[in-house]
Motif scaffolding. Structure first.
Motif: not given
Length: 263
Positions: A132-151, A170-175
């Protein structure tokens, strides 16, 4: 077929790695039952010294390989592929040989969905975990384009564009589950001896340093001049991992890799 000079250089490097002391011509001859006379060996030692591959502290002392000679030696020797490795052997022989080993599992997760939680948080749902990360409209729209991409692609893109909260989460979770350091004491000694700054130390201890590395050898572009880093893609317990081995140039890496292979 290597020539006489190359043979003697490889022999003295091998002897130095084994004994970590200056090697004389008579000593080298007896160690490997070399047919050349000590005088012939000394003549080649002088040539190799003039070419910058051997050093001699005193006229009467033996020779030691230079940093450049050791770099070339390992560049030629460590060009093999690794398959399955034994984790317990890595842990044991990292300490015996005196190297640090950084291991990070290669996740093949895909970003499946992004949930907007009342425009306050976003939940990024990957194949096997979520962050989970803090919401921002710009980041939300940006991340929508990454759905389906590899980690791996998302980690790189988020870092490149400055989406550091996504990158760090992501890094903290993987670590927490997918990153291990073996014989980290050796690395901390390196970091303290060469005055690594806190940011650099954290990049190693959190595994972030592996993100930008490809398979191969790393020298002064990553570490101090008399150290080597060796990066491999391999398998441990049939899981894909990226492994980084770090240590001083004269450590016996051939012995280390021979001991950690699973046959």
């Amino acid at each position: 077929m290597i020539n006489k000079k190359e043979f003697l250089l490889q022999s003295i490097i091998k002897a130095y790695i084994e004994h970590l002391e200056p090697i004389g011509s008579t000593q080298l001859k007896s160690m490997y039952d070399i047919t050349y006379s000590p005088a012939t060996i000394r003549g080649y030692f002088k040539k190799l010294g003039d070419e910058g591959f051997l050093a001699q502290e005193h006229i009467s002392s033996g020779r030691t390989p230079t940093t450049e000679a050791l770099k070339q030696y390992w560049t030629n020797k460590l060009n093999f592929e690794l398959n399955n490795l034994n984790l317990q052997a890595i842990q044991y022989y990292a300490s015996i040989v005196g190297v640090s080993v950084f291991i990070k599992k290669e996740k093949s997760d895909v970003l499946n969905n992004i949930l907007n939680v009342e425009s306050k948080y976003m939940i990024l749902e990957f194949s096997s975990f979520a962050i989970s990360v803090k919401f921002s409209d710009a980041l939300y729209r940006f991340l929508q384009d990454m759905i389906g991409l590899d980690l791996k692609d998302i980690v790189k893109i988020s870092k490149d564009v400055g989406a550091y909260e996504v990158y760090e989460s992501i890094n903290q979770t993987l670590q927490n589950s997918d990153f291990e350091i073996y014989n980290y004491k050796e690395f901390l000694n390196l970091a303290l001896n060469y005055n690594f700054d806190e940011l650099t130390i954290n990049r190693f201890l959190k595994g972030q340093v592996l993100d930008g590395l490809k398979e191969g050898l790393y020298f002064e572009n990553l570490l101090p001049d008399d150290y080597i880093g060796i990066c491999h893609y391999c398998k441990i317990a049939n899981e894909d991992v990226k492994m980084l081995v770090i240590g001083e140039l004269p450590k016996d890496y051939e012995y280390f890799y021979e001991k950690i292979k699973t046959f």
